[in-house]
Design an enzyme around this catalytic site. Structure first.
Site, PDB file in Angstrom:
ATOM      1  N   GLY A  32       0.692  -1.133   0.178  1.00  0.00           N
ATOM      2  CA  GLY A  32       0.002  -0.066  -0.022  1.00  0.00           C
ATOM      3  C   GLY A  32       0.946   1.329  -0.042  1.00  0.00           C
ATOM      4  N   GLY A  56      -1.170   7.814   1.198  1.00  0.00           N
ATOM      5  CA  GLY A  56      -1.128   7.932   2.590  1.00  0.00           C
ATOM      6  C   GLY A  56       0.075   7.442   3.426  1.00  0.00           C
ATOM      7  N   TYR A  84     -13.422  -3.719   9.426  1.00  0.00           N
ATOM      8  CA  TYR A  84     -12.055  -3.293   9.591  1.00  0.00           C
ATOM      9  C   TYR A  84     -11.498  -3.369  10.877  1.00  0.00           C
ATOM     10  CZ  TYR A  84      -8.593   0.494   9.720  1.00  0.00           C
ATOM     11  OH  TYR A  84      -7.388   1.088  10.168  1.00  0.00           O
TER      12      TYR A  84
END
Length: 363
Positions: free
Chosen positions: A57, A61, A238
Site C-alpha cells: 500500500g 497515505g 475493519y
C-alpha cells in the site's frame, strides 16, 4: 555481508582512485552497482549494501509517506507493493523519490494468487529482504452488504489480514536469509481495534468472538461474513481485521523471534485524519473529522509525520524490541503501548493462526 573495517580499506581506496581518473562523464558507471557502506562506530559491523524493504500500500497515505522517508535516506531500496502500478509510479515521482531508491511490483492482497505471484517476482529480482511492512488496508465503513476477495473472503479481513498473513509467511524465509544487522517484520495496527482505549470503544467495537465466522470461510455461504459470526458491519469488519493484525504480530514473535532473530512489531502512528483510508466514509465525516482530531482530541498526525514514525520502527535501534506495539505521546516520543485483552490473548492468537493457515492454503 558484514566485514571488519580493516578489510574494507583497499576496496574503498580503489573506488576513490577510479572516480578521479575517469571523471564526471562516466560517474554513473562507478555508482550503478556499487554498494553503500554504513558505519556506526569504528568497531561496529558494516553492511556493504542498501537495505531492502517491502511496503504494501505504498502508493498513498501512510505507505507512501514511509516509502519517501526511507528512500530519501539513501540507505534503503523500497519495493512499493501496490495494486496499481502507474499510480505507484506517479506517487513516487510526486514526492520526489529518486528512481535509484525504489521499485514497483504489482500486488493485490485481495487475491492469494497475486500474493504468491508477487513473492515469485520479488525473488526473481535477486534482492535480499531486510524488512517487510504490512501496511495496506481496506476500510468500508458505510457498506451495507459485504464484498468479497477473489478467493471468496469478506474483503476487509481477506485483504487486511489474510492477504498479509500469507505474504508474511511466504517472505519469512527471505528475512531469515538476510545478513542485514536488524531484520524486521512490521504489521500496522490501529487504536480502533483496541477496546482499552476511548477510540476503541466507539461502536461498533471490535470483537472476534469464538472465530466461528472465520472458521466457516467468511463467505456468507456456510456461515457469516463476519469473524464472530454476526451481522455484517463494514466498520466492524475493519476493526476486527486490525485485531487480527496485532494478534498475528504477537504469534509471529512467539513462534519465530527466538529461532530467527527477526524483530516482529506493530504500531499505531497516530490519527492520520486526512488519509485516503477514509475516502469511503460519508462526506460530512471527511469534513469534520480532521479539525476534530486537530483541535479537540489533539490526536491529529500528518501523513509526513506518521511516515517518519513507521520508518523509525523499521530502522531505529532503540525500537528493535520484538513483540511490541508502539505508540507515540503528545511530544512525539515513542513508547510501548498496551494492547486490549482480546488483542493480546495468546490462545486466540494461536487459534487465529491455525485457521488462517487453512484458509490461505498453508495447512
Amino acid at each position: 555481508m558484514a566485514l571488519q573495517a580493516s578489510s574494507l580499506l583497499p576496496a574503498l581506496s580503489v573506488r576513490k582512485e577510479r572516480r578521479v581518473r575517469l571523471g564526471g562523464g562516466v560517474r554513473a558507471q562507478t555508482t550503478t552497482t556499487s554498494p553503500s557502506t554504513t558505519v556506526s562506530s569504528p568497531d561496529a559491523k558494516k553492511t556493504l549494501r542498501k537495505g531492502t524493504v517491502i511496503i504494501t500500500g505504498a502508493s498513498s497515505g501512510l505507505g507512501l509517506a514511509t516509502a519517501k522517508a526511507l528512500a530519501e535516506t539513501g540507505k534503503w531500496h523500497v519495493i512499493m507493493a501496490c495494486r496499481d502500478f502507474l499510480k505507484a509510479e506517479r506517487a513516487a515521482k510526486s514526492v520526489g523519490m529518486n528512481k535509484e531508491n525504489y521499485s514497483v511490483i504489482h500486488l493485490d492482497l485481495a487475491s492469494l494468487d497475486s500474493v504468491r505471484q508477487f513473492t515469485d517476482n520479488f525473488r526473481r529480482s535477486g534482492r535480499p529482504l531486510d524488512a517487510l511492512v504490512c501496511n495496506a488496508a481496506v476500510y468500508l465503513p458505510t457498506a451495507k452488504e459485504p464484498t468479497f476477495t477473489a478467493d471468496g473472503f469478506e474483503l476487509s479481513v481477506g485483504t487486511n489480514h489474510l492477504g498479509h498473513f500469507l505474504l508474511a509467511r511466504l517472505l519469512l524465509d527471505d528475512l531469515k536469509k538476510s545478513d542485514y544487522p536488524s531484520r524486521r517484520l512490521i504489521i500496522v495496527g490501529s487504536i480502533t481495534g483496541n477496546t482499552n482505549t476511548l477510540a476503541g470503544n466507539v461502536p461498533p467495537k471490535a470483537d472476534l468472538g469464538d472465530l466461528r465466522g472465520l472458521a466457516g470461510g467468511l463467505n456468507r455461504l456456510n456461515t457469516s461474513s463476519m469473524i464472530n459470526g454476526g451481522e455484517f458491519d463494514g466498520a466492524k469488519a475493519y476493526k476486527d481485521s486490525k485485531v487480527c493484525n496485532m494478534l498475528t504480530m504477537q504469534e509471529f514473535h512467539r513462534r519465530f523471534h527466538e529461532e530467527t532473530g527477526v524483530t516482529f512489531a506493530s504500531l499505531y502512528p497516530g490519527c492520520i485524519a486526512t488519509t485516503g483510508l477514509f475516502r469511503s466514509h460519508i462526506p460530512l465525516f471527511r469534513i469534520l473529522f480532521p479539525p476534530f482530531q486537530k483541535y479537540i482530541t489533539k490526536g491529529f498526525v500528518s501523513e509526513e509525520e506518521s511516515g517518519k514514525r513507521l520508518a523509525q520502527v523499521v530502522t531505529d535501534p532503540s525500537l528493535g524490541k520484538s513483540g511490541v506495539y508502539w505508540s507515540w505521546n503528545k511530544d512525539s516520543a515513542s513508547f510501548q503501548n498496551q494492547l486490549s485483552e482480546e488483542a493480546s490473548d495468546p490462545e486466540k492468537a494461536r487459534k487465529l493462526w491455525e485457521l488462517s493457515e487453512k484458509l490461505v492454503g498453508l495447512a
